[in-house]
Design an enzyme around this catalytic site. Structure first.
Site, PDB file in Angstrom:
ATOM      1  N   HIS A  64      -4.149  20.574 -16.000  1.00  0.00           N
ATOM      2  CA  HIS A  64      -3.579  21.751 -15.340  1.00  0.00           C
ATOM      3  C   HIS A  64      -3.432  22.938 -16.291  1.00  0.00           C
ATOM      4  O   HIS A  64      -4.208  23.878 -16.245  1.00  0.00           O
ATOM      5  CB  HIS A  64      -2.238  21.360 -14.718  1.00  0.00           C
ATOM      6  N   HIS A  92       4.610  29.679 -17.430  1.00  0.00           N
ATOM      7  CA  HIS A  92       3.461  28.817 -17.137  1.00  0.00           C
ATOM      8  C   HIS A  92       2.201  29.643 -17.279  1.00  0.00           C
ATOM      9  O   HIS A  92       2.112  30.741 -16.726  1.00  0.00           O
ATOM     10  CB  HIS A  92       3.562  28.262 -15.713  1.00  0.00           C
ATOM     11  N   SER A 139       3.996  30.081  -6.443  1.00  0.00           N
ATOM     12  CA  SER A 139       3.778  28.727  -5.935  1.00  0.00           C
ATOM     13  C   SER A 139       4.324  27.676  -6.887  1.00  0.00           C
ATOM     14  O   SER A 139       4.535  26.519  -6.492  1.00  0.00           O
ATOM     15  CB  SER A 139       2.288  28.491  -5.682  1.00  0.00           C
ATOM     16  N   ASP A 140       4.555  28.046  -8.154  1.00  0.00           N
ATOM     17  CA  ASP A 140       5.092  27.109  -9.144  1.00  0.00           C
ATOM     18  C   ASP A 140       6.622  27.130  -9.220  1.00  0.00           C
ATOM     19  O   ASP A 140       7.202  26.530 -10.122  1.00  0.00           O
ATOM     20  CB  ASP A 140       4.527  27.426 -10.532  1.00  0.00           C
ATOM     21  N   HIS A 165      -2.371  29.475 -17.985  1.00  0.00           N
ATOM     22  CA  HIS A 165      -3.634  28.747 -18.103  1.00  0.00           C
ATOM     23  C   HIS A 165      -4.407  29.342 -19.272  1.00  0.00           C
ATOM     24  O   HIS A 165      -5.621  29.550 -19.184  1.00  0.00           O
ATOM     25  CB  HIS A 165      -4.435  28.856 -16.806  1.00  0.00           C
ATOM     26  N   SER A 210       4.134  35.332  -5.703  1.00  0.00           N
ATOM     27  CA  SER A 210       2.869  34.613  -5.668  1.00  0.00           C
ATOM     28  C   SER A 210       1.678  35.552  -5.470  1.00  0.00           C
ATOM     29  O   SER A 210       1.696  36.420  -4.592  1.00  0.00           O
ATOM     30  CB  SER A 210       2.895  33.582  -4.535  1.00  0.00           C
ATOM     31  N   GLY A 211       0.646  35.366  -6.299  1.00  0.00           N
ATOM     32  CA  GLY A 211      -0.618  36.038  -6.089  1.00  0.00           C
ATOM     33  C   GLY A 211      -0.668  37.519  -6.356  1.00  0.00           C
ATOM     34  O   GLY A 211      -1.640  38.183  -5.983  1.00  0.00           O
ATOM     35  N   TYR A 237      14.922  30.138 -43.397  1.00  0.00           N
ATOM     36  CA  TYR A 237      13.873  31.100 -43.056  1.00  0.00           C
ATOM     37  C   TYR A 237      14.479  32.294 -42.321  1.00  0.00           C
ATOM     38  O   TYR A 237      15.345  32.138 -41.463  1.00  0.00           O
ATOM     39  CB  TYR A 237      12.817  30.431 -42.169  1.00  0.00           C
ATOM     40  N   ASP A 259       5.960  24.724 -38.180  1.00  0.00           N
ATOM     41  CA  ASP A 259       7.014  25.736 -38.140  1.00  0.00           C
ATOM     42  C   ASP A 259       7.741  25.743 -36.795  1.00  0.00           C
ATOM     43  O   ASP A 259       8.866  26.238 -36.702  1.00  0.00           O
ATOM     44  CB  ASP A 259       6.430  27.131 -38.393  1.00  0.00           C
TER      45      ASP A 259
END
Length: 264
Positions: free
Chosen positions: A171, A97, A77-78, A99, A47-48, A229, A122
């Site tokens: 989020h 995850h 934290s996730d 942002h 974290s952080g 493909y 695709d």
């Protein structure tokens, strides 16, 4: 002290560095994890901690219930969201995850990303789904676990192997894959799909969804039972020989040092 889980930690560390490399996060935003299904263990970013400061030794190893097996720092934290996805979505080996700007823009609008073009098709045969906004009651509880619940609720009736990404309303974005590397790949693709959709709607606000026949064609040629493909395993091993023969070409030959003829 030598780590007993260095390879797992190394995969998680490398995936986290890719997040920063592709511009999907700034400072210490976002996180990636890697899962070892045989051991039932997950390695995740602490974290952080900023990406440029991360080392393999910094990665935290936990079991699927969240008990720390190895690591000196606090995990992301996730973490509880990641653990829930690994427990409930079979076959995934990595979760990311972020942002990232455009994907998060759609998430903040609480709006699925419409399937407007073949780049999107695709990778998915539907809009990029978006969860519901979390309720006040859920937010007051175990927030990260409730984020996992949001995602799982959104995927009722969906196959996460065919739709390896989601927007969490208000989020950000979560993606996953068979490996941590593939989860990052999907995060990069999601951001590009989100950007293209934003640009398309900026140019033509009433732009229609891609017709179903084009969605089906582009998705199935990469992911269907008769996908064609890329280079299949047999074709890679043969150096394309089967492709030439199917096209009616006669393999050329050259003399070798031992006097035998070799196909080229």
């Amino acid at each position: 002290m030598r780590s007993n889980h260095r390879e797992l930690k190394k995969r998680a560390w490398a995936a986290n560095l890719e997040i920063a490399k592709h511009g999907l996060a700034i400072y210490n935003f976002g996180n990636a994890s890697a899962f070892d299904p045989e051991a039932g263990l997950v390695a995740i970013k602490p974290s952080g901690v900023a990406y440029q400061d991360l080392s393999v030794e910094d990665m935290i190893v936990l079991d699927l219930e969240g008990k720390i097996v190895e690591g000196r720092l606090r995990p992301s934290s996730d973490t509880r969201t990641h653990l829930m996805l690994f427990r409930e979505m079979r076959g995934i080996g990595g979760v990311v995850h972020t942002h990232s700007t455009y994907a998060t823009g759609w998430a903040q609008a609480a709006t699925p990303i419409p399937i407007l073009g073949t780049t999107h098709a695709d990778y998915l045969n539907e809009d990029v789904p978006c969860t519901e906004l979390m309720s006040a009651e859920a937010t007051a509880g175990d927030y990260e676990a409730e984020t996992g619940v949001q995602i799982l609720d959104c995927f009722r009736g969906r196959d996460p192997s065919r739709t390896p990404m989601v927007l969490v309303a208000g989020h950000g974005a979560f993606t996953w894959g068979k490996s941590a590397e593939q989860a990052v790949h999907h995060a990069v693709v999601l951001e590009e799909i989100a950007r293209m959709a934003f640009v398309t709607r900026a140019i033509a606000p009433a732009a229609a969804r891609l017709p179903v026949h084009l969605i089906r064609k582009h998705f199935e040629r990469k992911h269907g039972a008769d996908a064609y493909y890329g280079q299949g395993e047999e074709n890679r091993k043969s150096g394309g020989e089967r492709t030439r023969r199917r096209a009616g070409a006669t393999p050329r030959q050259r003399p070798s040092r031992n006097g035998r003829r070799e196909e080229i």
